[in-house]
Design a protein around this motif. Structure first.
Motif, PDB file in Angstrom:
ATOM      1  N   ALA A 300       0.831  -1.207   0.000  1.00 26.31           N
ATOM      2  CA  ALA A 300       0.000   0.000   0.000  1.00 26.31           C
ATOM      3  C   ALA A 300       0.862   1.253   0.000  1.00 26.31           C
ATOM      4  O   ALA A 300       0.593   2.220  -0.742  1.00 26.31           O
ATOM      5  CB  ALA A 300      -0.931  -0.010   1.209  1.00 26.31           C
ATOM      6  N   MET A 301       1.914   1.269   0.800  1.00 26.40           N
ATOM      7  CA  MET A 301       2.815   2.427   0.854  1.00 26.40           C
ATOM      8  C   MET A 301       3.523   2.617  -0.480  1.00 26.40           C
ATOM      9  O   MET A 301       3.649   3.743  -0.969  1.00 26.40           O
ATOM     10  CB  MET A 301       3.820   2.243   1.993  1.00 26.40           C
ATOM     11  N   ILE A 312      -6.186   1.430  -3.562  1.00 27.46           N
ATOM     12  CA  ILE A 312      -7.062   0.311  -3.909  1.00 27.46           C
ATOM     13  C   ILE A 312      -7.905   0.670  -5.124  1.00 27.46           C
ATOM     14  O   ILE A 312      -8.536   1.736  -5.164  1.00 27.46           O
ATOM     15  CB  ILE A 312      -7.974  -0.068  -2.729  1.00 27.46           C
ATOM     16  N   PHE A 313      -7.890  -0.193  -6.095  1.00 25.48           N
ATOM     17  CA  PHE A 313      -8.712  -0.044  -7.285  1.00 25.48           C
ATOM     18  C   PHE A 313      -9.975  -0.876  -7.090  1.00 25.48           C
ATOM     19  O   PHE A 313      -9.897  -2.093  -6.889  1.00 25.48           O
ATOM     20  CB  PHE A 313      -7.925  -0.509  -8.512  1.00 25.48           C
ATOM     21  N   LYS A 314     -11.130  -0.253  -7.133  1.00 29.59           N
ATOM     22  CA  LYS A 314     -12.396  -0.954  -6.975  1.00 29.59           C
ATOM     23  C   LYS A 314     -13.060  -1.070  -8.340  1.00 29.59           C
ATOM     24  O   LYS A 314     -13.300  -0.059  -9.006  1.00 29.59           O
ATOM     25  CB  LYS A 314     -13.325  -0.203  -6.012  1.00 29.59           C
ATOM     26  N   TYR A 328     -11.817  -5.701  -4.909  1.00 29.37           N
ATOM     27  CA  TYR A 328     -10.665  -4.874  -4.536  1.00 29.37           C
ATOM     28  C   TYR A 328      -9.375  -5.425  -5.148  1.00 29.37           C
ATOM     29  O   TYR A 328      -9.153  -6.637  -5.174  1.00 29.37           O
ATOM     30  CB  TYR A 328     -10.500  -4.828  -3.016  1.00 29.37           C
ATOM     31  N   LYS A 329      -8.528  -4.507  -5.607  1.00 20.88           N
ATOM     32  CA  LYS A 329      -7.191  -4.852  -6.077  1.00 20.88           C
ATOM     33  C   LYS A 329      -6.269  -3.690  -5.757  1.00 20.88           C
ATOM     34  O   LYS A 329      -6.707  -2.536  -5.673  1.00 20.88           O
ATOM     35  CB  LYS A 329      -7.177  -5.100  -7.599  1.00 20.88           C
ATOM     36  N   PRO A 368      -5.846  -7.977  -1.803  1.00 19.37           N
ATOM     37  CA  PRO A 368      -6.989  -7.381  -1.085  1.00 19.37           C
ATOM     38  C   PRO A 368      -8.301  -8.135  -1.281  1.00 19.37           C
ATOM     39  O   PRO A 368      -9.269  -7.896  -0.553  1.00 19.37           O
ATOM     40  CB  PRO A 368      -7.073  -5.972  -1.681  1.00 19.37           C
ATOM     41  N   GLN A 369      -8.356  -9.054  -2.236  1.00 18.74           N
ATOM     42  CA  GLN A 369      -9.602  -9.786  -2.464  1.00 18.74           C
ATOM     43  C   GLN A 369      -9.907 -10.773  -1.336  1.00 18.74           C
ATOM     44  O   GLN A 369     -11.035 -11.278  -1.253  1.00 18.74           O
ATOM     45  CB  GLN A 369      -9.548 -10.493  -3.817  1.00 18.74           C
TER      46      GLN A 369
END
Length: 468
Positions: A300-301, A312-314, A328-329, A368-369
């Motif tokens: 994430a950082m 996060i790409f939704k 989530y990705k 993230p999934q």
């Protein structure tokens, strides 16, 4: 790659329980041996079965029953299948015990004895059953003389399935059909015994235990008259409607207030199977998220500092029953497309960031999934979800495409571990992906899920294209 122990299938995808005592015994053998070895280890060491071990044994039995058919395989294949399945199951059990600290309740010696003794005992038990199986089949009684009414492709397939049933002694006498020989399919294995009008006389002179009616449903009046004529026979009569020649998904017979109904397309996750699937998803995703939480934070950082845009790409995808869900990705591209037209990422795509290329290659962008799994939107194993725009495109081009939405989408799937992941730049590739997705629906079992997870981990470790 085929599963090590696919379910019993008759005709085209219709599942049925096998009533043979030998099959039922084999289905129980490995789960019972595993449980009894576990109990024996603790009774020998502590003169008791701790409640935690008793609960564990119930869970293990539920996951592994019914076990796959193995006694018709060679010794080395039996050893291979037993050891591979045991390593996978034991790894999941130990990982859960370690995370929950239950592993500290028992000595390393007891755990090691159980880990070694279980597969050894299962192999020995299977070999003993294999040696005595011919005698067990003989004890079922003499061969069951069988005739099939109707000579068509469906009937020939039925005859082939009956002949290959190694758990019952079936002797196919032949077929009855009213049509002229030039209208019948090529059949060199079984004799044509006569017409339907000659069937009654044949039954008076020959001993017939079973009859299968394989006439098309369009012959409804003829079938009713035939059944009426057969009321004078002691043979067991089975009707095999030609609906079973279609491509059934989890086909099974059930009833609605006493009225028999046949499922043509159904999710495998009903009743106990649904509970097992959801429980496994919750436990596995919870443990994984705890283990990878430092990795999630680091990624994430890095996403935040290496390119502008959200971490996060939704993206909207189709989930269970074709309902839209948000998946989530980690963002791996400079764009976040989620409208009516979505361009698939391709090799050397300029929209992919340098960090994104690494995340996509290692499938770390999909981590993230596991949150989606906890939310109940996804499963650990299942057909990979596609963008809504791609779904609308391919549902018009590929027959049966939307059937893959009878189950929750997965982080990894049967198609992905068989080489169909990532870019689908041709219609043929997408058709193959859908083919494997539907095979997963037909053949689902907890063991198949464990096999897919294990192969996914292996493909990621060896550096091939990840199966996520």
């Amino acid at each position: 790659m085929a599963t090590s122990s696919p379910p019993i299938r008759t005709l085209s995808g219709f599942k049925s329980g096998v009533s043979s005592p030998l099959y039922l015994l084999e289905s129980l053998l490995e789960p019972l041996v595993m449980v009894f070895v576990l109990w024996g280890v603790f009774i020998n060491a502590e003169n008791r079965i701790p409640m935690s071990i008793f609960v564990t044994s119930i869970i293990l039995f539920s996951i592994t029953f019914p076990s796959g058919a193995k006694i018709r395989k060679g010794f080395f294949k039996i050893c291979r299948d037993v050891i591979v399945e045991w390593l996978l199951l034991a790894s999941l059990v130990l990982a859960f015990a370690y995370i929950t600290r239950y592993i500290t309740l028992y000595s390393e010696e007891l755990i090691l004895i159980w880990l070694i003794a279980t597969p050894v005992a299962q192999i020995i038990a299977l070999q003993i059953l294999k040696l005595v199986s011919p005698k067990l089949i003989e004890w079922q009684g003499p061969p069951q003389n069988t005739v099939i009414i109707g000579l068509n492709e469906q009937a020939l397939l039925l005859a082939k399935n009956l002949d290959s049933d190694t758990y019952q002694r079936i002797n196919i006498l032949g077929f009855f059909d009213d049509r002229a020989s030039d209208r019948l399919p090529v059949n060199q294995e079984y004799p044509l015994l006569g017409t339907l009008t000659q069937l009654s006389d044949y039954l008076k002179t020959e001993l017939v235990h079973k009859m299968y009616i394989a006439l098309p449903m369009s012959s409804h009046p003829r079938i009713l008259k035939l059944l009426d004529d057969l009321k004078d026979t002691t043979a067991s009569i089975y009707f095999v409607p030609d609906i079973f020649v279609t491509d059934l998904i989890q086909g099974r017979v059930s009833s609605v207030n006493g009225i028999p109904v046949v499922s043509v397309c159904e999710t495998p996750f009903t009743g106990t199977d649904g509970f097992i699937k959801r429980t496994a998803d919750l436990l596995f995703s919870f443990v994984i998220l705890i283990l990878i939480s430092p990795v999630l934070l680091i990624i994430a950082m890095l996403v935040k500092v290496t390119s502008p845009g959200p971490i996060i790409f939704k993206q909207r995808r189709y989930g269970l029953d074709g309902q839209e869900i948000l998946v989530y990705k980690f963002r791996s591209m400079t764009v976040c497309e989620d409208d009516g037209k979505v361009t698939q990422a391709t090799k050397n795509d300029m929209r992919i960031t340098p960090l994104g290329a690494f995340l996509r290659k290692t499938s770390l962008d999909e981590l993230p999934q596991f949150i989606n799994v906890l939310q109940g939107r996804m499963s650990v194993v299942g057909p990979r979800p596609h963008a809504v725009a791609h779904n609308e495109q391919y549902r018009k081009l590929i027959k049966g495409y939307m059937i893959r939405h009878k189950v929750k989408p997965g982080i990894t799937g049967w198609a992905q571990v068989n080489g169909f992941r990532g870019e689908t730049d041709t219609l043929e590739k997408m058709e193959q992906r859908v083919h494997y997705d539907l095979e997963y629906l037909r053949n689902w079992s907890p063991r198949l899920d464990m096999l897919i997870v294990a192969k996914t981990i292996w493909l990621t470790i060896v550096g091939q294209d990840s199966a996520f």
